[in-house]
Scaffold this motif. Structure first.
Motif, PDB file in Angstrom:
ATOM      1  N   GLN A 118     -32.208   3.414  47.528  1.00 19.88           N
ATOM      2  CA  GLN A 118     -33.659   3.258  47.575  1.00 19.88           C
ATOM      3  C   GLN A 118     -34.238   4.505  46.935  1.00 19.88           C
ATOM      4  OE1 GLN A 118     -33.480   1.352  51.921  1.00 19.88           O
ATOM      5  NE2 GLN A 118     -35.526   1.245  51.038  1.00 19.88           N
ATOM      6  N   GLU A 178     -44.877  -1.652  45.271  1.00 18.72           N
ATOM      7  CA  GLU A 178     -43.510  -2.028  44.943  1.00 18.72           C
ATOM      8  C   GLU A 178     -42.564  -0.988  45.538  1.00 18.72           C
ATOM      9  OE1 GLU A 178     -41.652  -3.693  41.019  1.00 18.72           O
ATOM     10  OE2 GLU A 178     -41.429  -1.494  40.934  1.00 18.72           O
ATOM     11  N   ARG A 212     -38.671   0.150  45.555  1.00 23.56           N
ATOM     12  CA  ARG A 212     -37.543  -0.068  44.654  1.00 23.56           C
ATOM     13  C   ARG A 212     -36.200   0.015  45.362  1.00 23.56           C
ATOM     14  NH1 ARG A 212     -38.388   4.098  39.981  1.00 23.56           N
ATOM     15  NH2 ARG A 212     -38.900   5.456  41.749  1.00 23.56           N
ATOM     16  N   CYS A 213     -35.292  -0.851  44.910  1.00 25.66           N
ATOM     17  CA  CYS A 213     -33.946  -0.888  45.460  1.00 25.66           C
ATOM     18  C   CYS A 213     -32.972  -1.260  44.354  1.00 25.66           C
ATOM     19  CB  CYS A 213     -33.854  -1.908  46.590  1.00 25.66           C
ATOM     20  SG  CYS A 213     -32.185  -2.195  47.211  1.00 25.66           S
ATOM     21  N   SER A 220     -31.014  -4.859  40.579  1.00 25.83           N
ATOM     22  CA  SER A 220     -32.152  -4.425  41.378  1.00 25.83           C
ATOM     23  C   SER A 220     -32.640  -5.540  42.276  1.00 25.83           C
ATOM     24  CB  SER A 220     -33.290  -3.942  40.480  1.00 25.83           C
ATOM     25  OG  SER A 220     -33.826  -5.021  39.748  1.00 25.83           O
ATOM     26  N   HIS A 242     -36.209  -5.327  43.988  1.00 26.78           N
ATOM     27  CA  HIS A 242     -37.433  -4.619  44.362  1.00 26.78           C
ATOM     28  C   HIS A 242     -38.332  -5.487  45.235  1.00 26.78           C
ATOM     29  CE1 HIS A 242     -35.929  -1.745  41.651  1.00 26.78           C
ATOM     30  NE2 HIS A 242     -36.557  -2.128  40.543  1.00 26.78           N
ATOM     31  N   ARG A 262     -42.105  -6.374  46.746  1.00 21.65           N
ATOM     32  CA  ARG A 262     -43.497  -6.266  46.287  1.00 21.65           C
ATOM     33  C   ARG A 262     -44.442  -6.954  47.269  1.00 21.65           C
ATOM     34  NH1 ARG A 262     -40.848  -8.274  41.456  1.00 21.65           N
ATOM     35  NH2 ARG A 262     -40.404  -6.534  40.040  1.00 21.65           N
TER      36      ARG A 262
END
Lengths: 114, 115
Positions: A6, A20, A22-23, A73, A75, A77
């Protein structure tokens, strides 16, 4: 073995603004992906999960995430955040077969500013 | 449906003492997990049970931690003797089946402070 990263430890955002989180994940096998939310002094609650099929996954509380295999990814949101979204969010991954444990990221604290 | 029950919610002990945590999973959930969450970190799996058998305990410090799940329902996690670095929240979770696909349901956790 699988792992997740992360990228942001804290994300401040104004109320009603989009966000958003993120991952990115790492795995040599096909995976399941998850987002969990943790409110203060509580356990983790599942927001959404990707198992297969459509890469856009919708979850509870208006959150959604997109699985991107080429960019590894997942992500999270939300188009408009509320004060009540202030919490810590954990991305998690597991292999998609057998007794695969779920591995969690280090978490992102979302702070919604009034 | 009732959630995953854990007790106690909070525990403060001195180092070298012993402590035990209890978990009652959702009825019918065959898989039970104990996670350790140190402040500022994500949860780390300590042990996974499938019914009353251990599936994964590779990250359980077996010199001081033990866990059991008698009759495939309730579970107890014990630490003996405790160290300062064991201060953490201990989370129990359960799921219908093994692996992550079924999604976990977490309890509220036990916050352990070792002084």
């Amino acid at each position: 073995a699988q792992s997740v990263t992360q990228l942001d430890s804290q994300v401040p955002v104004f109320e009603e603004a989009p966000v958003e989180l993120r991952c990115n994940y790492s795995s040599s096998v096909s995976v399941y992906l998850f987002w969990y939310v943790q409110y203060p002094n509580q356990g983790l609650q599942l927001l959404l999960k990707y198992l297969s099929g459509s890469t856009l996954v919708k979850g509870i509380n208006g959150f959604e995430a997109e699985f991107n295999k080429s960019q590894t990814s997942f992500h999270l949101r939300k188009p408009s955040v509320h004060i009540s979204d202030t919490a810590e969010y954990f991305c998690a991954v597991s292999g998609s077969w057998g007794y695969q444990k779920v591995t969690f990221g280090t978490g992102t604290k979302l702070q919604v500013i009034p | 449906e009732a959630g995953v029950a854990q007790s106690p919610r909070y525990k403060i002990i001195e180092k070298r003492q012993s402590v035990a945590f209890w978990c009652n999973p959702i009825s019918g959930h065959a898989t039970l997990y104990w996670y350790q969450q140190i402040l500022g970190q994500g949860p780390k799996l300590l042990i996974q049970f499938q019914n009353n058998g251990v599936v994964d305990d590779s990250q359980l410090p077996k010199d001081r931690f033990s866990a059991e799940r008698l009759k495939g329902v309730d579970s107890t996690l014990k630490i003996q003797p405790a160290k300062l670095e064991d201060s953490a929240v201990y989370l129990c979770a359960s799921s219908l089946g093994p692996g992550g696909g079924a999604g976990y349901t977490f309890g509220s956790g036990t916050r352990l402070t070792v002084v």
